[in-house]
Design a protein around this motif. Sequence first.
Motif, PDB file in Angstrom:
ATOM      1  N   THR A  34       4.428 -10.805   6.559  1.00  0.00           N
ATOM      2  CA  THR A  34       5.683 -10.329   5.969  1.00  0.00           C
ATOM      3  C   THR A  34       6.161  -9.008   6.560  1.00  0.00           C
ATOM      4  O   THR A  34       7.139  -8.433   6.096  1.00  0.00           O
ATOM      5  CB  THR A  34       5.514 -10.158   4.446  1.00  0.00           C
ATOM      6  N   TRP A  35       5.493  -8.508   7.567  1.00  0.00           N
ATOM      7  CA  TRP A  35       5.840  -7.216   8.136  1.00  0.00           C
ATOM      8  C   TRP A  35       6.361  -7.384   9.550  1.00  0.00           C
ATOM      9  O   TRP A  35       5.589  -7.723  10.440  1.00  0.00           O
ATOM     10  CB  TRP A  35       4.600  -6.317   8.247  1.00  0.00           C
ATOM     11  N   SER A  36       7.662  -7.044   9.797  1.00  0.00           N
ATOM     12  CA  SER A  36       8.090  -7.113  11.197  1.00  0.00           C
ATOM     13  C   SER A  36       7.231  -6.112  11.962  1.00  0.00           C
ATOM     14  O   SER A  36       6.734  -6.406  13.029  1.00  0.00           O
ATOM     15  CB  SER A  36       9.577  -6.810  11.340  1.00  0.00           C
ATOM     16  N   MET A  37       6.993  -4.948  11.427  1.00  0.00           N
ATOM     17  CA  MET A  37       5.984  -4.039  11.963  1.00  0.00           C
ATOM     18  C   MET A  37       5.731  -2.963  10.914  1.00  0.00           C
ATOM     19  O   MET A  37       6.505  -2.040  10.727  1.00  0.00           O
ATOM     20  CB  MET A  37       6.428  -3.392  13.286  1.00  0.00           C
ATOM     21  N   GLY A  38       4.647  -3.122  10.183  1.00  0.00           N
ATOM     22  CA  GLY A  38       4.286  -2.090   9.222  1.00  0.00           C
ATOM     23  C   GLY A  38       4.045  -0.787   9.951  1.00  0.00           C
ATOM     24  O   GLY A  38       3.564  -0.791  11.084  1.00  0.00           O
ATOM     25  N   PHE A  39       4.409   0.313   9.323  1.00  0.00           N
ATOM     26  CA  PHE A  39       4.127   1.604   9.949  1.00  0.00           C
ATOM     27  C   PHE A  39       3.436   2.513   8.959  1.00  0.00           C
ATOM     28  O   PHE A  39       3.836   2.626   7.808  1.00  0.00           O
ATOM     29  CB  PHE A  39       5.417   2.277  10.433  1.00  0.00           C
ATOM     30  N   SER A  40       2.409   3.143   9.426  1.00  0.00           N
ATOM     31  CA  SER A  40       1.731   4.098   8.572  1.00  0.00           C
ATOM     32  C   SER A  40       1.518   5.376   9.355  1.00  0.00           C
ATOM     33  O   SER A  40       0.870   5.361  10.403  1.00  0.00           O
ATOM     34  CB  SER A  40       0.381   3.526   8.123  1.00  0.00           C
ATOM     35  N   ALA A  41       2.086   6.451   8.849  1.00  0.00           N
ATOM     36  CA  ALA A  41       1.790   7.740   9.447  1.00  0.00           C
ATOM     37  C   ALA A  41       0.324   8.015   9.158  1.00  0.00           C
ATOM     38  O   ALA A  41      -0.098   8.044   8.005  1.00  0.00           O
ATOM     39  CB  ALA A  41       2.671   8.826   8.844  1.00  0.00           C
ATOM     40  N   ALA A  42      -0.461   8.142  10.210  1.00  0.00           N
ATOM     41  CA  ALA A  42      -1.898   8.324  10.036  1.00  0.00           C
ATOM     42  C   ALA A  42      -2.169   9.793   9.743  1.00  0.00           C
ATOM     43  O   ALA A  42      -2.825  10.494  10.495  1.00  0.00           O
ATOM     44  CB  ALA A  42      -2.620   7.834  11.285  1.00  0.00           C
ATOM     45  N   ASP A  43      -1.634  10.270   8.632  1.00  0.00           N
ATOM     46  CA  ASP A  43      -1.735  11.686   8.305  1.00  0.00           C
ATOM     47  C   ASP A  43      -2.835  11.948   7.289  1.00  0.00           C
ATOM     48  O   ASP A  43      -3.662  11.076   7.003  1.00  0.00           O
ATOM     49  CB  ASP A  43      -0.387  12.183   7.794  1.00  0.00           C
ATOM     50  N   ALA A  44      -2.810  13.143   6.755  1.00  0.00           N
ATOM     51  CA  ALA A  44      -3.889  13.562   5.868  1.00  0.00           C
ATOM     52  C   ALA A  44      -4.077  12.626   4.686  1.00  0.00           C
ATOM     53  O   ALA A  44      -5.193  12.493   4.161  1.00  0.00           O
ATOM     54  CB  ALA A  44      -3.610  14.987   5.378  1.00  0.00           C
ATOM     55  N   HIS A  45      -3.012  11.934   4.267  1.00  0.00           N
ATOM     56  CA  HIS A  45      -3.165  11.057   3.104  1.00  0.00           C
ATOM     57  C   HIS A  45      -4.075   9.859   3.380  1.00  0.00           C
ATOM     58  O   HIS A  45      -4.527   9.205   2.475  1.00  0.00           O
ATOM     59  CB  HIS A  45      -1.789  10.550   2.636  1.00  0.00           C
ATOM     60  N   GLY A  46      -4.316   9.595   4.652  1.00  0.00           N
ATOM     61  CA  GLY A  46      -5.152   8.439   4.966  1.00  0.00           C
ATOM     62  C   GLY A  46      -6.618   8.798   5.161  1.00  0.00           C
ATOM     63  O   GLY A  46      -7.412   7.929   5.480  1.00  0.00           O
ATOM     64  N   ARG A  47      -6.965  10.072   4.924  1.00  0.00           N
ATOM     65  CA  ARG A  47      -8.322  10.509   5.293  1.00  0.00           C
ATOM     66  C   ARG A  47      -9.434   9.671   4.691  1.00  0.00           C
ATOM     67  O   ARG A  47     -10.409   9.377   5.354  1.00  0.00           O
ATOM     68  CB  ARG A  47      -8.525  11.966   4.882  1.00  0.00           C
TER      69      ARG A  47
END
Lengths: 134, 134, 134, 134, 134, 134, 134, 134, 134, 134
Positions: C89-102
Motif C-alpha cells: 500500500t506504499w508507493s514509497m514509505g519514507f521515514s526520517a531515520a532520526d532520533a525518534h527511531g533510536r
Amino acid sequence: MLTRLIYASEVTKPMTPDTLQDIVDKARKSNLNRQITGMLAFDSRYFLQLLEGGREAVNEVYNRIVADPRHQRVQILESVQVDERHFATWSMGFSAADAHGREIFLRYSSGDQFLPYKMTASSTLGLLRALALR
Amino acid sequence: MLTRLIYASEVTKPMTPDTLQDIVDKARKSNLNRQITGMLAFDSRYFLQLLEGGREAVNEVYNRIVADPRHQRVQILESVQVDERHFATWSMGFSAADAHGREIFLRYSSGDQFLPYKMTASSTLGLLRALALR
Amino acid sequence: MLTRLIYASEVTKPMTPDTLQDIVDKARKSNLNRQITGMLAFDSRYFLQLLEGGREAVNEVYNRIVADPRHQRVQILESVQVDERHFATWSMGFSAADAHGREIFLRYSSGDQFLPYKMTASSTLGLLRALALR
Amino acid sequence: MLTRLIYASEVTKPMTPDTLQDIVDKARKSNLNRQITGMLAFDSRYFLQLLEGGREAVNEVYNRIVADPRHQRVQILESVQVDERHFATWSMGFSAADAHGREIFLRYSSGDQFLPYKMTASSTLGLLRALALR
Amino acid sequence: MLTRLIYASEVTKPMTPDTLQDIVDKARKSNLNRQITGMLAFDSRYFLQLLEGGREAVNEVYNRIVADPRHQRVQILESVQVDERHFATWSMGFSAADAHGREIFLRYSSGDQFLPYKMTASSTLGLLRALALR
Amino acid sequence: MLTRLIYASEVTKPMTPDTLQDIVDKARKSNLNRQITGMLAFDSRYFLQLLEGGREAVNEVYNRIVADPRHQRVQILESVQVDERHFATWSMGFSAADAHGREIFLRYSSGDQFLPYKMTASSTLGLLRALALR
Amino acid sequence: MLTRLIYASEVTKPMTPDTLQDIVDKARKSNLNRQITGMLAFDSRYFLQLLEGGREAVNEVYNRIVADPRHQRVQILESVQVDERHFATWSMGFSAADAHGREIFLRYSSGDQFLPYKMTASSTLGLLRALALR
Amino acid sequence: MLTRLIYASEVTKPMTPDTLQDIVDKARKSNLNRQITGMLAFDSRYFLQLLEGGREAVNEVYNRIVADPRHQRVQILESVQVDERHFATWSMGFSAADAHGREIFLRYSSGDQFLPYKMTASSTLGLLRALALR
Amino acid sequence: MLTRLIYASEVTKPMTPDTLQDIVDKARKSNLNRQITGMLAFDSRYFLQLLEGGREAVNEVYNRIVADPRHQRVQILESVQVDERHFATWSMGFSAADAHGREIFLRYSSGDQFLPYKMTASSTLGLLRALALR
Amino acid sequence: MLTRLIYASEVTKPMTPDTLQDIVDKARKSNLNRQITGMLAFDSRYFLQLLEGGREAVNEVYNRIVADPRHQRVQILESVQVDERHFATWSMGFSAADAHGREIFLRYSSGDQFLPYKMTASSTLGLLRALALR
C-alpha cells in the motif's frame, strides 16, 4: 497402544431405520464396553467410521464389521498408532450423512455426495471432525 | 482424488457484457453439475480461474475451456492433488478484475494491472483468496 | 516475477531539505509509474531502501540510483524473488531515520545509530517494517 | 560478509571478438584485484555472470557494469549472503554460451537457447555450475 | 518459467502401428521445435506423458492433445514449476508399456497393468523414470 | 491408490506342514491374481504379513484372512497409502520365522522370539525387510 | 559440558618467530593439561583459534588469552555447546596462515587474505577444517 | 554484526550494596555508551548476564569483566550472531536474584537457588526473559 | 516396546578383577536370559552401560543394579522407546575404559578421562558405539 | 542438568488411606528438599509419577522408589534432559486417579481405566498435564 482406524463400507441391501438404529445402538454399546470412541457417518448407502482405542479392541470391532453380512466392500482407509484421541468424549458420534452435510462433503471430496471410498484418509479425518462440530 | 487447477487465458476478441454473463452463468451451472468450486477473476482481457473438484470433472471443464473459441493462450499455472478445498462454498466466485482490485493486484504481482500470465502459481492463489475476501 | 531488493547508499555531500524532498518526490513518482512499492529510511547521511515490484522495473530504478551522483557506495544487501509484497500500500514509505527511531535502530543493529551497511539483510527487513508501523 | 550476486545483461551492439576479449580480460584483472571469483557465460547477445566475494567489492564491480555503455538491461537475478564460494578457484570462469552448451541450456531453461532473463536464480546457478564442469 | 506437466489419456479407437508411429514422430518433431523434452509411455489403450519445457510451449502441446480426436479423457495428473528437467536429453522418450514393463508397473501402481489414471502423480514420475532407465 | 497393510495373527491350532504349505500356496496364487506383493513371516504360532497393492485388493485379501478359521486375533499393525512398493518382485516372500532369524528378531523387538503383536509397525517393517534380505 | 569456542585476536606488536613458537608451545602444553583440542591459524597479524573441551577449561584458556598483553581486540566469533569434537586428535593444530593458504582463505572469506574478524562463525569453522586437511 | 553473549561469574568476595550499585551503575553507563542492551541477574554470589550489541562492543565489555578482580570463574554459556535483540529497551535490566525469584529459578534449573553455571544456555535465556517480565 | 536405557554408576569400593569378572559374567548371563543387548564400559571407578530390550526386562535389570551394593550414584542418562537396537549382536559388549580409549573419551567428553556423569546422553551413545568399533 | 523422568509402579498390597497419605507427604517433603517438582497420579493399584529436577536428585528419588517395598514393577517410561519444567509450581501435584478422571484416561490411553504401563511416554505426559489442569 492407542490406535486410530478409519474404514468405509457399503450396505448390502437398503437399510430400514430400525436396522440402522440397531447398528448404531450396538456400536455404542460395544464401543462402551471396549472403551472405543470415534465417529460414524452414514447416508443411505455408505458407512464411514473412525474407531480409536486399544489396538486389540479396535481390531475386534473391525473384524466383526468385516464379518457382518449387512456390510460389504469393507475397506480400511488408514490405521495408525496415535498418542491421543480426537473424539475422546464420544462413545460413537453419529452423523446422518444427509443433505445437510453437503457443504462439508464438498469441502473434503470431489462432490457433494458422501462417497468415502473416493477420499484420502486425511480428507476423511477432516470430514469427520467437521461433521462432529456441526 | 480432489484436484486444484489454476489456469490463465486471454479473450480472442473484446467481450460484450452479455458474452461475459453467458460465460459466468454457464461456468456456474456447469460447475454446479460437476461439483466444482473455485474462483474466477476477469478484466476486459484476461481470465484467471481456480477450479477445485474431482480430477475427472476439473479436467472436463478445463478441456472445454481449451476448446472454447472465446479463449486463447489457455495455460495451466498449477495442477496438484489436495485434501481440502479453499472455496468450498462458492459454485464459482466471480470478481471483476477492475480498478477496485488494484491494490490486491499490486500485492501479488509486478504491477497494479491484472496480468495473470506473469504471476507464480502461489501468487495467483494469494490473489484469488484476497479477491474472494473483498 | 516479483522481486524484493534492499540496498544501502551514502550521500556524496550534505543534502539540503530541498534536495531530499526532490529525491523522495521523484522516487514516489517514478515508483508509481513503475508499480514499485517499498520503504525508504534516511538520516542525514545514509539511505536504506527496499524496492519491491517487477524484476525489470526494480532493476531500472536501482540502476538509476547507481548512476545518481548524489549517491555513493551503493550496495545491494539482498535481492530475491518473492510471491507477495510487504509494503503493497506504499508507493514509497519514507521515514526520517532520526532520533525518534533510536529504539528501533537498536533492536535490529549494533547501536542506536542508523548504519545500514553494518546490518544483515534480515535485520534491515525487520527495521523497515518496524519503522513503517511507527 | 561474503556475497553472491547473479546478474544478466544484454550487449548494446554486436561485439567484436576484440571487445569481448577486452571485457573478459578486464573482468579477470579487476576481479583478481578485488578477490572476486565467479563464472561468466556469454553468447553473442546476453551475459550471465555470477560474482562472489566481499559485499563491497562485488557491488563495486556490479555498479561498473551498470554504468558500462556496452551493457544494457542489466538486472540482478539474485544477491544473497553466503558462507562459502562455489567458484573459489576461478578468477572468472568463462564459457562461450554457444551451440556446445545446448543440452545444458535445455536442462535448466525453457529452451536450448541461452536466455538468462527467463530463468530463475536457482536455474542459473545450476547452469553456471554445469558449464564450469564441461 | 520451466514447467513439468504429466497427463494421462485414452485412445478413442484401436490404433494401428502406423497411427502410433505418426503420433510419436509428430510429438518428437513438435517437441524438438518447442524445446520440449519428456517421456511417453503407451500400451494399446492408455497414454502417460510427461512434458517439460517453457510453460507456454508445454501448454500449446497439451492443448493440441486435448483437441486431438485420437485422444479422449485427457487429464492432467500434475503441473508444477520446476528449476531443472528430469529428461533433458530426450526430445521424447518412448516406452511401449507392454509386458516387459510389468514389474515396473507393479512397483508404482495397484497392479501389473498400465493404468495411469489410477496412479498418483508421484508414482507416475517414479514409473516414467524407471521406464527410461530400462 | 497403492496401499500397504501390515497385520499379525495367531494360528487357532497347531498347523501341519501341509496346512502351512496350503496357506502359502493359496496366498501366492491369490496375490498373483490380485497383483498383490509382500512378505509373510511365520513361526509355529504367529503370522506377520505385509500386503501391498491396490486398496480394494489388499482389503479383500485381508478380509478373507479375518474370516479364515485358521487365524485368530487378526490385528492390523499399520495401513497407509504409499507411492511405491517395497517388495515389488515378490508375489509373496515367505520366511520361516525359525531359530535362524533370532538375531533379526532381536534387532527389532524385545527378544529373540517372533512376537509380532508386541512390535511397533516401523519395527515390523524393518524386520520383514531384513528377513527378505537374508 | 563439551564446548566449542572460536575467537579472533590481533598481535599487539610484530611477533618474532621465537615469541610465536613460545605461544604455540605453551598453548599445546596448556591444552594438553586441560584436555583441550582445536586448531590455531596465524599469519603475521591475526590469530584465529578454535578451542573445544570442557566449558570451564575452555573459558580458563580463553580468559588467559584475553589477559595476555600480546593479544588485542580479542573477540569471540561463536561459543556453543556440542556433543562431539571436530579436532579430537589435535592437542592444537597449527597452520601458518601464509600464502599457501590463499585459495582456502578465498573460499571462505571476502578475499585471499587472512582476515578472521570479517568472517562468519560458520565460515571460520569451514576454513579451519580445510586448513587442517591441507 | 549483532551478537548475543551470555556469561556467568562469581564474586571474589562478599559484595557490599555499594559495590553492587557501583557495578550496576557502571554497567549501565558503559552499556549506554556502547549501545549494549541486556539483562543482569545477581544473588549474593553469582552473576548471570546477557549482553547483546555489536560484536566488538560486546567483547570489549566482556573482556573487562574477565579482567575485573571482583569477578572470578567468568564463563561464557553461549555466544552467537543474532538478527534482533531480546532486550532492546533495556540499557541493562537488573534483577536481584533473591527469594522472590525462586519459582522462576526452579522452572529453568535443577533447584530454586540461582546457580547459573549449572544451566544450559537455552535455560538461562528463558530465565532472564522470565525475570524481565516479573 | 523396545527400550534403550543408558546409566552411569560408581563402584562403592575398589573392585578386584574377580569381582569385575563376576559382574560382567552375570550381566551377560542375565541379559541373555532376558534378551537384553548393549554395551558396558568400565574403568576402575565408573560404569557406563547401555541396555536395550523389552521395557520390562530392561527395568528389571536396571532395578537390580540400583539395589546392588557394589554400585552407588546410579543415574539414568537417558531412557527412550526405540524401533531398532544398536547392539543387536552383543549380549553385552564390554570395553575396559582404560588408557587405550583416551582418544575416544576425548572426542565425546571434556577430557581424556572416563567421566560418564559429565556427558550428555548423545555423547555417551557416540562413545559406546566408538568403543564397540575399536 | 534438568531431567524429566516418568515412571509407573504397582502397589505390593492394598494401601490404606494412611499409607497413601504417608507416601504423598513424604514425596512432597523429599521433593521440596531436593527441589524436585512433578505430578503423581494414583488409583488403588498403580502409580504414575513425573519427576523433574536435577539429574542427581531425580535419580536419588527414583532409586528410593525402586527400593521401597510398597512398590513393585517399577519401570521408567521416559527419562530425558529438558530445558524447562512443566510443573514448576508443584512440589508434587497429586491426582487420585479415580472415576472422575475417566474421560482423561480415555483420551490418552486404550480405555477409561488408569493403566500407565500400557501407555506411551508422550501419552502419559499428556495425561498428567490434563489431570493437573482438572
